[in-house]
Enzyme design. Structure first.
Site, PDB file in Angstrom:
ATOM      1  N   ILE A  38      15.725 -10.462  -3.721  1.00 19.88           N
ATOM      2  CA  ILE A  38      14.871 -11.493  -4.305  1.00 19.88           C
ATOM      3  C   ILE A  38      13.492 -10.926  -4.658  1.00 19.88           C
ATOM      4  CG2 ILE A  38      13.677 -13.664  -3.774  1.00 19.88           C
ATOM      5  CD1 ILE A  38      16.180 -14.447  -2.068  1.00 19.88           C
ATOM      6  N   ARG A  58       9.086  -1.160   3.624  1.00 18.17           N
ATOM      7  CA  ARG A  58       8.994  -0.108   4.639  1.00 18.17           C
ATOM      8  C   ARG A  58       9.529   1.232   4.155  1.00 18.17           C
ATOM      9  NH1 ARG A  58      12.356  -3.034   9.072  1.00 18.17           N
ATOM     10  NH2 ARG A  58      13.479  -3.397   7.127  1.00 18.17           N
ATOM     11  N   ASP A  81       5.032  -2.236   7.509  1.00 18.38           N
ATOM     12  CA  ASP A  81       5.859  -3.257   8.159  1.00 18.38           C
ATOM     13  C   ASP A  81       5.015  -4.522   8.273  1.00 18.38           C
ATOM     14  OD1 ASP A  81       7.187  -4.908   9.959  1.00 18.38           O
ATOM     15  OD2 ASP A  81       7.841  -3.251  11.245  1.00 18.38           O
ATOM     16  N   VAL A  82       5.456  -5.615   7.647  1.00 16.32           N
ATOM     17  CA  VAL A  82       4.633  -6.834   7.656  1.00 16.32           C
ATOM     18  C   VAL A  82       4.440  -7.408   9.062  1.00 16.32           C
ATOM     19  CG1 VAL A  82       5.128  -7.536   5.273  1.00 16.32           C
ATOM     20  CG2 VAL A  82       6.604  -8.357   7.140  1.00 16.32           C
ATOM     21  N   ASN A 104       7.515 -12.418   0.592  1.00 20.89           N
ATOM     22  CA  ASN A 104       8.978 -12.493   0.483  1.00 20.89           C
ATOM     23  C   ASN A 104       9.693 -11.684   1.557  1.00 20.89           C
ATOM     24  OD1 ASN A 104      11.684 -12.544  -1.112  1.00 20.89           O
ATOM     25  ND2 ASN A 104      11.194 -10.374  -0.902  1.00 20.89           N
ATOM     26  N   TYR A 169      15.779 -17.699  13.228  1.00 21.22           N
ATOM     27  CA  TYR A 169      15.458 -17.598  11.790  1.00 21.22           C
ATOM     28  C   TYR A 169      14.965 -18.940  11.270  1.00 21.22           C
ATOM     29  CZ  TYR A 169      16.350 -16.695   6.781  1.00 21.22           C
ATOM     30  OH  TYR A 169      16.242 -16.545   5.415  1.00 21.22           O
ATOM     31  N   LYS A 173      11.417 -19.909   9.587  1.00 21.03           N
ATOM     32  CA  LYS A 173      11.313 -20.396   8.196  1.00 21.03           C
ATOM     33  C   LYS A 173      10.733 -21.811   8.140  1.00 21.03           C
ATOM     34  CE  LYS A 173      12.823 -16.824   5.822  1.00 21.03           C
ATOM     35  NZ  LYS A 173      11.886 -16.057   4.965  1.00 21.03           N
ATOM     36  N   THR A 204      22.384 -11.230  -2.352  1.00 19.12           N
ATOM     37  CA  THR A 204      21.582 -10.026  -2.066  1.00 19.12           C
ATOM     38  C   THR A 204      22.230  -9.275  -0.899  1.00 19.12           C
ATOM     39  OG1 THR A 204      20.231 -11.041  -0.337  1.00 19.12           O
ATOM     40  CG2 THR A 204      19.427 -11.294  -2.601  1.00 19.12           C
TER      41      THR A 204
HETATM   42  N1  LIG Z   1      19.627 -13.897   0.536  1.00 20.44           N
HETATM   43  C1  LIG Z   1      19.611 -15.149   0.964  1.00 20.44           C
HETATM   44  O1  LIG Z   1      20.677 -15.827   1.067  1.00 20.44           O
HETATM   45  C2  LIG Z   1      18.321 -15.828   1.295  1.00 20.44           C
HETATM   46  C3  LIG Z   1      18.310 -17.228   1.395  1.00 20.44           C
HETATM   47  C4  LIG Z   1      17.124 -17.862   1.717  1.00 20.44           C
HETATM   48  C5  LIG Z   1      15.968 -17.146   1.920  1.00 20.44           C
HETATM   49  N2  LIG Z   1      15.999 -15.789   1.825  1.00 20.44           N
HETATM   50  C6  LIG Z   1      14.748 -15.085   2.077  1.00 20.44           C
HETATM   51  O2  LIG Z   1      14.396 -14.346   0.930  1.00 20.44           O
HETATM   52  C7  LIG Z   1      13.641 -13.204   1.304  1.00 20.44           C
HETATM   53  C8  LIG Z   1      14.242 -11.967   0.670  1.00 20.44           C
HETATM   54  O3  LIG Z   1      15.583 -11.856   1.136  1.00 20.44           O
HETATM   55  P1  LIG Z   1      16.687 -10.972   0.387  1.00 20.44           P
HETATM   56  O4  LIG Z   1      17.929 -11.739   0.455  1.00 20.44           O
HETATM   57  O5  LIG Z   1      16.190 -10.455  -0.904  1.00 20.44           O
HETATM   58  O6  LIG Z   1      16.801  -9.795   1.464  1.00 20.44           O
HETATM   59  P2  LIG Z   1      17.070  -8.208   1.308  1.00 20.44           P
HETATM   60  O7  LIG Z   1      17.883  -7.935   0.110  1.00 20.44           O
HETATM   61  O8  LIG Z   1      17.534  -7.777   2.643  1.00 20.44           O
HETATM   62  O9  LIG Z   1      15.595  -7.635   1.048  1.00 20.44           O
HETATM   63  C9  LIG Z   1      14.604  -7.781   2.027  1.00 20.44           C
HETATM   64  C10 LIG Z   1      13.351  -7.091   1.564  1.00 20.44           C
HETATM   65  O10 LIG Z   1      12.350  -7.229   2.595  1.00 20.44           O
HETATM   66  C11 LIG Z   1      11.914  -5.931   3.020  1.00 20.44           C
HETATM   67  N3  LIG Z   1      11.599  -5.995   4.445  1.00 20.44           N
HETATM   68  C12 LIG Z   1      12.435  -6.372   5.446  1.00 20.44           C
HETATM   69  N4  LIG Z   1      11.778  -6.313   6.629  1.00 20.44           N
HETATM   70  C13 LIG Z   1      10.512  -5.918   6.341  1.00 20.44           C
HETATM   71  C14 LIG Z   1       9.366  -5.671   7.135  1.00 20.44           C
HETATM   72  N5  LIG Z   1       9.382  -5.836   8.458  1.00 20.44           N
HETATM   73  N6  LIG Z   1       8.219  -5.267   6.523  1.00 20.44           N
HETATM   74  C15 LIG Z   1       8.188  -5.094   5.186  1.00 20.44           C
HETATM   75  N7  LIG Z   1       9.244  -5.312   4.382  1.00 20.44           N
HETATM   76  C16 LIG Z   1      10.393  -5.708   4.966  1.00 20.44           C
HETATM   77  C17 LIG Z   1      13.077  -5.010   2.681  1.00 20.44           C
HETATM   78  O11 LIG Z   1      12.674  -3.682   2.451  1.00 20.44           O
HETATM   79  P3  LIG Z   1      12.729  -2.552   3.603  1.00 20.44           P
HETATM   80  O12 LIG Z   1      13.918  -2.872   4.477  1.00 20.44           O
HETATM   81  O13 LIG Z   1      12.850  -1.280   2.849  1.00 20.44           O
HETATM   82  O14 LIG Z   1      11.426  -2.683   4.312  1.00 20.44           O
HETATM   83  C18 LIG Z   1      13.550  -5.610   1.348  1.00 20.44           C
HETATM   84  O15 LIG Z   1      12.719  -5.169   0.301  1.00 20.44           O
HETATM   85  C19 LIG Z   1      13.640 -13.190   2.837  1.00 20.44           C
HETATM   86  O16 LIG Z   1      12.430 -13.757   3.297  1.00 20.44           O
HETATM   87  C20 LIG Z   1      14.820 -14.082   3.198  1.00 20.44           C
HETATM   88  O17 LIG Z   1      14.663 -14.678   4.454  1.00 20.44           O
HETATM   89  C21 LIG Z   1      17.138 -15.120   1.516  1.00 20.44           C
END
Ligand SMILES: NC(=O)c1ccc[n+]([C@@H]2O[C@H](COP(=O)([O-])OP(=O)(O)OC[C@H]3O[C@@H](n4cnc5c(N)ncnc54)[C@H](OP(=O)(O)O)[C@@H]3O)[C@@H](O)[C@H]2O)c1
Length: 272
Positions: A38, A58, A81-82, A104, A169, A173, A204
């Site tokens: 995302i 990261r 790391d956030v 995000n 989680y 959220k 994702t």
């Molecule tokens: N996919 C879903 O179904 C879904 C649904 C609702 C909400 N969301 C939310 O949408 C957001 C993005 O999710 P996504 O599905 O795109 O996940 P993703 O594909 O796993 O990507 C997560 C991103 O966050 C970074 N990240 C993770 N932990 C971090 C940390 N401690 N510090 C800095 N960066 C960090 C990761 O990069 P690195 O690991 O390289 O740091 C990556 O760029 C999240 O907040 C998630 O909760 C997702």
């Protein structure tokens, strides 16, 4: 398996026609968790709309790969790391004024409550909730000085409803939405809006990990697990990262100045 998105024939948000080229010219955006999923889609979209986009994550190599896609629209890369308040503060101190902050970065782990360890609980709150707080606290002073700012927090439908086995989680959220509403009130008279977007299950890596967890725990096939989750969305599909990016672009774009303190579901009607 046919992708649920393809099955609906609705890919309208994925076309470049949906961008407002130039609408964000002169704006500097920071997207956290911008290396994939995302966050990567949001970074691409804000760049298409004219913003200079700094990327935080990261993994430097993953951020560099994303920056190569953005080309000249790339601002700075923040490897950080956030969850770590001090490194967020230090990394953000290097940035020119950030006008648009998209919090995000997130992780999703699930477990029944009685098997939720202290470590899992703390990790979910630290990354998803405290991470949002750390980045916002570091960058809000610049927005206040500029007299203009847009903060968009990526929460989840899990911030608006409960799903079994996701207490940590979901608590985090829901907390993100509380933070959003309170800060929106605090800065409403200062040219800054603060909103949340709440994606449903989105295609994702994070979703792939959740599906792998379900298959491992329940013995269901991957297809079965995917169908079960997609069926929660009344449109019968997974959300795309571009669907979420489109909602973010609208919240930070011209014409949305009166919209603040809201949590916008991007869920095909799963929550409303
Ligand atoms: N996919 C879903 O179904 C879904 C649904 C609702 C909400 N969301 C939310 O949408 C957001 C993005 O999710 P996504 O599905 O795109 O996940 P993703 O594909 O796993 O990507 C997560 C991103 O966050 C970074 N990240 C993770 N932990 C971090 C940390 N401690 N510090 C800095 N960066 C960090 C990761 O990069 P690195 O690991 O390289 O740091 C990556 O760029 C999240 O907040 C998630 O909760 C997702």
């Amino acid at each position: 398996m046919t992708s649920p998105t393809a099955a609906t024939g609705d890919t309208s948000n994925n076309t470049s026609n949906s961008t407002s080229a130039g609408a964000l010219q002169g704006r500097h955006a920071l997207v956290t968790g911008a290396s994939r999923g995302i966050g990567a889609a949001i970074a691409r979209r804000l760049a298409q709309d004219g913003a200079t986009v700094s990327l935080l994550g990261r993994d430097r190599a993953a951020l560099e790969a994303q920056a190569a896609q953005l080309g000249q629209a790339t601002g700075q890369l923040l490897v950080c790391d956030v969850a770590d308040a001090a490194s967020v503060q230090a990394a953000c101190a290097e940035l020119p004024t950030v006008h648009i902050l998209v919090n995000n970065a997130g992780q999703a782990e699930s477990a029944p409550l009685t098997r939720t360890s202290d470590a899992l609980w703390s990790r979910m709150l630290a990354v998803n909730l405290s991470g949002t707080f750390h980045c916002t606290r570091a960058l809000l002073p610049g927005m206040l000085s500029a007299g203009w700012g847009r903060v968009v927090n990526v929460s989840s439908t899990a911030g608006l409803r409960g799903y079994a086995y996701t207490t940590a989680y979901s608590a985090a959220k829901h907390g993100v939405i509380g933070l959003t509403r309170a800060l929106a009130q605090e800065v409403a008279g200062k040219g800054i809006t603060v909103n949340a977007v709440c994606p449903g299950f989105t295609e994702t890596d994070l979703l792939a990990e959740s599906i792998a967890h379900i298959t491992q725990r329940t013995g269901r096939s991957e297809d079965e697990a995917r169908r079960t989750l997609a069926a929660l969305n009344p449109q019968g599909r997974f959300i795309t990262p571009e669907d979420v990016a489109h909602a973010v672009a609208w919240l930070v774009g011209p014409g949305s100045a009166a919209v603040t303190g809201v949590a916008v579901p991007v869920s095909g009607g799963e929550v409303s």
